[in-house]
Enzyme design. Structure first.
Site, PDB file in Angstrom:
ATOM      1  N   GLY A  19       0.905  -1.304   0.095  1.00  0.00           N
ATOM      2  CA  GLY A  19       0.136  -0.011  -0.051  1.00  0.00           C
ATOM      3  C   GLY A  19       0.613   1.505   0.152  1.00  0.00           C
ATOM      4  N   SER A  20       2.283   1.171  -0.094  1.00  0.00           N
ATOM      5  CA  SER A  20       2.882   2.041  -0.017  1.00  0.00           C
ATOM      6  C   SER A  20       2.802   2.964  -1.241  1.00  0.00           C
ATOM      7  CB  SER A  20       4.522   2.155   0.465  1.00  0.00           C
ATOM      8  OG  SER A  20       4.976   1.858  -0.615  1.00  0.00           O
ATOM      9  N   ARG A  21       2.635   2.800  -2.519  1.00  0.00           N
ATOM     10  CA  ARG A  21       2.350   3.216  -3.311  1.00  0.00           C
ATOM     11  C   ARG A  21       1.904   3.517  -4.934  1.00  0.00           C
ATOM     12  NH1 ARG A  21       8.867   1.780  -5.337  1.00  0.00           N
ATOM     13  NH2 ARG A  21       8.241  -1.088  -6.075  1.00  0.00           N
ATOM     14  N   VAL A  70       4.571 -10.386   1.235  1.00  0.00           N
ATOM     15  CA  VAL A  70       3.503 -11.262   1.268  1.00  0.00           C
ATOM     16  C   VAL A  70       3.766 -12.953   1.091  1.00  0.00           C
ATOM     17  CG1 VAL A  70       2.149  -9.536   0.291  1.00  0.00           C
ATOM     18  CG2 VAL A  70       2.639 -10.789  -1.438  1.00  0.00           C
ATOM     19  N   TYR A 161       3.322 -12.996 -15.369  1.00  0.00           N
ATOM     20  CA  TYR A 161       2.233 -12.506 -14.575  1.00  0.00           C
ATOM     21  C   TYR A 161       0.548 -12.800 -14.716  1.00  0.00           C
ATOM     22  CZ  TYR A 161       1.158  -7.559 -13.175  1.00  0.00           C
ATOM     23  OH  TYR A 161      -0.471  -6.669 -12.885  1.00  0.00           O
ATOM     24  N   ALA A 163      -0.092 -15.691 -15.474  1.00  0.00           N
ATOM     25  CA  ALA A 163      -0.761 -16.817 -15.484  1.00  0.00           C
ATOM     26  C   ALA A 163      -1.074 -16.376 -13.743  1.00  0.00           C
ATOM     27  CB  ALA A 163       0.424 -17.738 -15.329  1.00  0.00           C
ATOM     28  N   LYS A 165      -2.177 -13.765 -12.316  1.00  0.00           N
ATOM     29  CA  LYS A 165      -3.376 -12.741 -12.419  1.00  0.00           C
ATOM     30  C   LYS A 165      -4.711 -13.524 -12.984  1.00  0.00           C
ATOM     31  CE  LYS A 165      -1.679  -9.366 -11.198  1.00  0.00           C
ATOM     32  NZ  LYS A 165      -1.885  -8.591  -9.340  1.00  0.00           N
TER      33      LYS A 165
END
Lengths: 251, 498
Positions: A19-21, A70, A161, A163, A165
């Protein structure tokens, strides 16, 4: 409009990963504007995180900022536990953290594949699983994952990427079915190309190629997607779960 | 003993050249000699026969000349064909290439007096172009080229002695021109770091003349010992990260053995993007003072590059520019190894045709769809088939892509382009013509032009050979136009007004 946003997430305890940018930060801002309590995670850039904290504080929020990957289960468990301790529960999780490598398959090595799958898919799984405990306990919750137009056969995208998503869509549909009984809604929001993030470094001809395929002929803004996210995780969304919401300007 | 057939010259082509004395247009023949050399032979009624060697390799010359550049004529024609090439410049309606490299001669003044300079300069009552004239030039370039204009080059004289050259730089950048290049001998830059800093802030690029590391050669070529000044200038350009091109003028027997060392210098400095090697041309000062024994052909330069770089670059690593006559530019791109390994010529992993095609829209490689497609196919080919240095090439290409598009963040388009530019080096060999080697076949396909405020553009070789000497701006005693022959016709030509 501002008043409606405040009412929409008033008192909701929200966690946004990455959430930083960029879009993640825009989501944090939209949630704060809508009255939410906000926490966000970030992986590396402390400077960005501190700036995001300061800007959210200026808006009157008391953001909780936690550094970690994460894909690291101990970070995930600790983060959720800390929030539950401080807030007494967790109402909203946004799985926003994501990475990619702009590489063709010839250059895409196993480590690249694993890194993207770890952050984009395993990260969503770990955080969702950890967040579900307080949500099921409360018989209420909202999990929103950020997908991408890259999972569709519309434009070229790095295969790992795309795959990852696409995996989020299956993950969302299955999880929504499993936890709907506890009034936990699970959705995926798939934006098109936005005015922040990877669009900024794309060669102009790639951008033009995208825009010619867009009905609205423009890039989306992170604020538009953040507002959509705020709706999806609010009580105003009372019946949509297991859905893929596409906001791409009409590709 | 030579057979009779071997001893006979073979005609390659007819063309129109100039008499080296009166500069009248005269017919010329380009012939292949039994010793594998290519010569131009011509005769002026008043000044007799004249011969000049054009190449030391017939096969290379003919194969290169056979490549047809893409015809992209200028959108705006200034002159009808009246006298024939090269006497109707403006451009005239027979010119086949639009301007790809606009050159703006902003001053007649110079703080050096180099024996190899291909123009004459004028310091007394010096000409400095006015801002309004430069704005008009920009206006013409923009209206004639639309959004495609991505480069402009300031020259002189020495552009940095122009009192307002930084204003010109700022104006060009404001007009959206990506590459604004200042040709310089480096003297002012070496002495004034704040000037270098200001150029960096304005996003300007410097094309620094750099001919030699050797004292004697320095004196022969520049009339001074400038190495320390050049190195100081390079130090400052590197410190302020100013995109830099090195321009050595190759002269046979004087500095041609140093080309490998100059290439090494360029490869070793991160801010040096290009090396543009000129073959010496005998116009201006050099035409008067420099020995013709220094003449060197394009192919000889390519050979010297191979020999003095230990095979880093071979002649077949170069392709001509599709924007100009194929005998004017030879271009090679190198992929740099940040770990210190030998750079890899693009031609070792991309077909020469693909490089040529990728250069068809601009003089310099840009991240166009053509280049992107060619690179992708090259990556797939290396991955599937392997080949010379395949593993290292793939590793370097991957590093480059990850630099341009980082995993954990985003960079601006400008920064991505800069990362791409820093990972490659370009070597251009550019062969200008003088009155002896002049060939209208080449002139008519020129894409480098000197630009004027009234919209006139004159191909650079034509300008250097014929037009500059007529201008009061640049000469204390301008030369007048005289009667001449154009093509095969005899007709008197009055003073050509421009």
């Amino acid at each position: 409009m501002t008043n409606q946003k405040i009412q929409r997430l008033e008192g909701k305890r929200c966690l946004v990963t990455g959430g930083s940018r960029g879009l993640g930060f825009a989501i944090c801002k939209a949630f704060v504007q809508a009255g939410a309590k906000i926490a966000f995670t970030f992986s590396r850039n402390k400077e960005d995180a501190e700036e995001a904290r300061a800007r959210l504080s200026e808006m009157g929020a008391e953001p909780i900022v936690i550094q970690g990957s994460v894909a690291d289960s101990s970070h995930v468990e600790k983060t959720v536990a800390e929030l539950v301790t401080k807030w007494g529960g967790l109402d909203v999780l946004v799985n926003n953290a994501g990475i990619t490598h702009m590489l063709p398959i010839a250059l895409l090595e196993e480590a690249d594949w694993d890194a993207v799958m770890d952050v984009n898919v395993k990260g969503a799984y770990l955080f969702s699983r950890a967040a579900l405990k307080p949500m099921i306990r409360a018989r209420s919750g909202n999990i929103l994952s950020i997908g991408s137009f890259a999972s569709e056969r519309i434009v070229e995208a790095p295969v790992h990427y795309a795959a990852s998503k696409s995996a989020l869509r299956g993950f969302t549909e299955a999880l929504a079915r499993e936890v709907g009984r506890y009034n936990v809604k699970v959705n995926v929001l798939s934006p098109g190309l936005l005015d922040a993030g990877f669009s900024q470094s794309l060669p102009q001809h790639r951008l033009n190629e995208y825009l010619t395929q867009s009905s609205m002929g423009r890039l989306g803004t992170v604020e538009e997607i953040a507002d959509m996210a705020a709706f999806l995780v609010s009580d105003d969304n009372s019946f949509m779960t297991g859905a893929k919401v596409v906001a791409d300007g009409g590709l | 003993m030579q057979s009779q057939a071997e001893a006979v010259e073979r005609l390659i082509n007819h063309t129109i050249s100039l008499c080296k004395v009166c500069k009248n247009a005269i017919p010329a023949q380009v012939v292949a000699l039994p010793n594998n050399e290519v010569w131009m032979r011509k005769a002026c009624g008043a000044h007799g026969t004249q011969d000049v060697r054009l190449s030391n390799n017939v096969e290379w010359y003919e194969q290169t000349r056979a490549i047809q550049p893409k015809r992209v004529p200028p959108k705006v024609v200034q002159k009808a064909v009246e006298h024939g090439c090269p006497f109707d410049c403006g451009p005239c309606e027979s010119h086949t290439q639009k301007v790809r490299l606009p050159v703006v001669t902003i001053t007649s003044a110079c703080n050096l007096d180099c024996p190899i300079c291909y123009v004459h300069n004028k310091n007394d009552n010096a000409f400095h172009m006015g801002v309004e004239d430069f704005k008009k030039i920009l206006g013409h370039l923009q209206s004639d080229h639309g959004g495609e204009l991505d480069i402009v080059n300031f020259t002189g004289g020495e552009p940095t002695v122009h009192p307002h050259f930084l204003d010109f730089l700022a104006l060009a950048k404001e007009a959206g021109i990506h590459r604004v290049t200042i040709c310089s001998n480096g003297i002012r830059l070496a002495k004034d770091e704040s000037l270098v800093q200001r150029i960096a802030e304005l996003g300007g690029r410097v094309a620094l003349s750099f001919d030699t590391f050797e004292k004697d050669a320095d004196y022969q070529l520049q009339g001074a010992n400038l190495l320390a000044i050049k190195m100081r200038c390079l130090e400052l350009l590197e410190k302020h990260n100013v995109d830099t091109t090195l321009i050595p003028v190759m002269t046979r027997g004087v500095n041609d053995h140093e080309i490998g060392k100059i290439i090494d210098l360029a490869l070793g400095m991160r801010n040096i993007r290009h090396l543009e090697i000129h073959t010496i041309t005998f116009t201006g000062q050099s035409g008067v003072t420099f020995s013709r024994s220094g003449r060197i052909s394009m192919y000889e330069v390519l050979q010297q590059i191979e020999q003095t770089t230990n095979g880093l670059l071979r002649p077949d690593d170069f392709v001509p520019s599709p924007c100009a006559h194929p005998l004017c530019y030879q271009i090679a791109y190198l992929l740099v190894d940040p770990d210190g390994g030998r750079p890899i010529p693009f031609s070792r992993f991309l077909p020469r045709e693909a490089i040529y095609d990728s250069l068809s829209d601009r003089l310099y490689l840009e991240p166009t769809p053509k280049l992107e497609n060619a690179m992708r196919e090259a990556i797939d080919r290396l991955w599937v088939d392997g080949g010379e240095d395949a593993e290292r090439t793939l590793r370097l290409l991957k590093q480059l892509l990850l630099q341009m598009f980082p995993v954990d963040g985003t960079v601006s388009r400008e920064a991505a382009l800069q990362a791409g530019e820093q990972a490659v080096k370009a070597i251009y060999v550019h062969s200008h013509m003088d009155e002896e080697t002049f060939d209208t076949e080449r002139a008519v396909e020129c894409c480098d032009s000197n630009c004027y405020s009234d919209g006139t553009t004159i191909p650079v070789c034509n300008y250097n050979v014929l037009y500059r000497e007529k201008e009061e701006h640049f000469n204390l005693q301008p030369v007048a136009w005289n009667a001449r022959k154009g093509g095969q016709k005899d007709f008197p030509i009055p003073v050509v007004s421009r």
